[in-house]
Design an enzyme around this catalytic site. Structure first.
Site, mmCIF file in Angstrom:
data_model
loop_
_atom_site.group_PDB
_atom_site.id
_atom_site.type_symbol
_atom_site.label_atom_id
_atom_site.label_comp_id
_atom_site.label_asym_id
_atom_site.label_seq_id
_atom_site.Cartn_x
_atom_site.Cartn_y
_atom_site.Cartn_z
ATOM 1 N N ASP A 203 0.893 -1.163 0.000
ATOM 2 C CA ASP A 203 0.000 0.000 0.000
ATOM 3 C C ASP A 203 0.926 1.206 0.000
ATOM 4 O O ASP A 203 1.568 1.496 1.005
ATOM 5 C CB ASP A 203 -0.893 0.003 1.242
ATOM 6 C CG ASP A 203 -1.845 1.183 1.255
ATOM 7 O OD1 ASP A 203 -1.568 2.188 0.551
ATOM 8 O OD2 ASP A 203 -2.856 1.128 1.966
ATOM 9 N N HIS A 204 1.021 1.885 -1.125
ATOM 10 C CA HIS A 204 2.073 2.892 -1.260
ATOM 11 C C HIS A 204 1.930 4.029 -0.255
ATOM 12 O O HIS A 204 2.901 4.751 0.000
ATOM 13 C CB HIS A 204 2.116 3.439 -2.693
ATOM 14 C CG HIS A 204 0.973 4.333 -3.035
ATOM 15 N ND1 HIS A 204 -0.195 3.870 -3.565
ATOM 16 C CD2 HIS A 204 0.834 5.675 -2.916
ATOM 17 C CE1 HIS A 204 -1.009 4.888 -3.770
ATOM 18 N NE2 HIS A 204 -0.421 5.992 -3.389
ATOM 19 N N HIS A 266 -5.807 2.671 2.148
ATOM 20 C CA HIS A 266 -5.096 3.881 2.563
ATOM 21 C C HIS A 266 -5.616 4.439 3.897
ATOM 22 O O HIS A 266 -4.850 4.653 4.844
ATOM 23 C CB HIS A 266 -5.244 4.973 1.514
ATOM 24 C CG HIS A 266 -4.693 4.604 0.161
ATOM 25 N ND1 HIS A 266 -3.681 3.696 -0.004
ATOM 26 C CD2 HIS A 266 -5.013 5.031 -1.083
ATOM 27 C CE1 HIS A 266 -3.397 3.575 -1.293
ATOM 28 N NE2 HIS A 266 -4.199 4.368 -1.961
#
Length: 515
Positions: A203-204, A266
């Site tokens: 999950d960047h 996120h």
């Protein structure tokens, strides 16, 4: 500078800093090498790591896709991609020439067994030529539908294990499933081929500097921990706002929606980092153990309660920053009668000793006025107004805002007397990464790709974490499915979501922050 005046402009905050560890030589195989993620994020990130000398000698990239390209064509395409998308550009020619020597292209379909047999041969040849020791990272930059096929084929051809004494890891992009059952199915398929220690679910958002700094901010500063609880915190707002629409992702997005695309990963990650207890150590399992505890402590929302604790919206035509924007249902790949949400607001409660009774408001949407992401901790108001007999009749509560993007930093709002007047006004103390350290923050993918090569999974999500998140949100999806929205689209592009979202938080006597 004149004589007698120091000429050094060294930033004292950077004095004594050392470069990071360097991983062992390895090969990164990117499935979906002709896709948008590869050209916009992955290869620019790798180039910047090379530019900062953080990649090991012999590091190689193998692009796996169906396009009729060869090594030379692939290198040229990536060069143009880096020139267009890298945070450092234009490309330094000498550096690129060296970096490009390790770039290769492998043409095959994801479902072609012969393609994987040839891949194994090619990786062995690169190992021999570039001394990469049998160390491999497989990156799935493909549509999620392709994950099971690729993972099974890798296992069939023994590519899930290093041919020598090296290591093999796999990075899987979000979304990891579309509900609890599909996430469990995918986990079973992945773990039938790879061990959990080999799996890096990315999950960047976790690679962003401010998100990483959240742990440092909380656990390396003694002054915040005593007030980080229900006694002093009134509520928490977590916002991830996007000013763009779905652009060319309409086909994917119409099957996903904001809850799956943003909240499940996120925003849930940001919530866990904000609410977690101090881990016993700064290592992968200790940190992820505490995040999972937060997810399991969140009060479940039953399907029948979904409308009470959530608001969903879909944007119609409007304008953002003076730019006309068509409505969601007019986007390419979107059904003209789509019921997919492009905006979500929801209220969650973490039922533990630290947070009982403190609402966490999460909101995310597309076609909003600004692109901004932040975590805002609003503290309780002072218990009594000392200045009640003065012109001051209201004092705004303190707010600690952690800005994730853009302008990464931290702001504390507090009250101050106006000079020469019996007035009080809110003022802020600001910390900005860019101006304080004098360098641009690395892209999130730079940190995460490097961490994977180093074998550090702290910033990647674990199996139980993914499933705990879906266990929380799947009942909401079920509740929504039972009662499709009747008023979509319900906000104009360029507005801060539907009016119902304002009423939603106003019922609690609170308001969304103006960003």
């Amino acid at each position: 500078m004149s004589d007698g005046v120091a000429t050094s402009l060294e930033n004292p905050l950077r004095a004594g800093l050392r470069l990071w560890r360097t991983p062992e030589p390895c090969i990164m195989v990117i499935f979906g090498a002709s896709g948008d993620l590869t050209s916009r994020k992955l290869v620019p990130a790798l180039y910047n790591l090379a530019r900062e000398r953080r990649l090991p000698g012999g590091f190689s990239v193998v692009g796996f896709a169906r396009r009729d390209w060869d090594d030379a064509a692939f290198r040229q395409i990536l060069l143009e991609a880096v020139n267009a998308n890298s945070r450092t550009r234009p490309v330094e020619q000498a550096l690129w020439a060296s970096f490009a020597e390790g770039i290769f292209y492998h043409r095959a379909s994801f479902d072609d067994p012969a393609g994987y047999a040839r891949l194994a041969e090619r990786l062995a040849a690169i190992d021999a030529a570039r001394d990469t020791g049998g160390n491999r990272v497989f990156y799935l930059a493909t549509p999620p539908e392709a994950y099971p096929e690729i993972i099974a084929r890798l296992g069939d051809h023994g590519l899930n294990r290093s041919p020598g004494d090296g290591w093999t890891r796999i990075i899987i992009e979000k979304p990891f499933g579309r509900d609890l059952e599909s996430a469990r199915d995918l986990n079973r398929q992945v773990l039938a081929v790879f061990d959990e220690r080999q799996v890096y679910r990315i999950d960047h958002y976790l690679g962003k500097e401010t998100v990483q700094n959240l742990l440092v901010f909380r656990f390396a500063n003694g002054i915040f921990e005593p007030i980080w609880n229900r006694r002093y915190v009134d509520h928490v707002q977590i916002t991830v706002a996007e000013s763009l629409g779905v652009e060319d992702r309409g086909g994917y997005y119409d099957r996903a929606g904001a809850l799956r695309d943003m909240i499940q990963n996120h925003l849930t990650q940001l919530l866990t980092l904000t609410a977690m207890e101090p881990p016993v150590a700064y290592d992968a399992d200790a940190v992820r153990d505490e995040k999972v505890k937060v997810l399991r402590a969140i009060r479940p929302i039953a399907p029948a309660e979904a409308e009470r604790f959530t608001v969903r919206g879909q944007y119609g035509p409007g304008s953002v920053s003076g730019r006309l924007m068509r409505g969601y249902r007019e986007e390419r790949g979107v059904a003209p009668d789509s019921q997919t949400e492009t905006y979500v607001a929801l209220k969650l409660f973490v039922e533990n000793w630290r947070w009982a009774g403190v609402p966490f408001y999460l909101r995310s949407g597309k076609a909003l006025p600004r692109r901004v992401s932040e975590i805002a901790i609003q503290f309780r108001s002072v218990p009594t107004l000392l200045f009640a007999d003065t012109p001051v009749n209201e004092i705004e509560p303190n707010v600690l805002a952690i800005r994730i993007q853009p302008d990464e930093g931290i702001t504390l709002k507090f009250s101050s007397k106006v000079p020469g007047q019996a007035q009080i006004r809110p003022v802020t103390m600001d910390f900005r990464y860019g101006t304080s350290f004098g360098v641009a923050s690395p892209e999130a993918y730079e940190r995460l790709l490097l961490d994977c090569m180093l074998g550090d999974s702290t910033l990647f999500t674990r199996r139980d974490e993914v499933e705990a998140s879906w266990a929380l949100l799947t009942p909401i999806l079920e509740g929504w499915a039972a009662g499709p929205p009747q008023n979509f689209p319900n906000y104009e592009a360029g507005a801060w979501g539907p009016a119902a979202a304002d009423a939603f938080i106003a019922r609690d006597g609170r308001a969304w922050r103006r960003l």
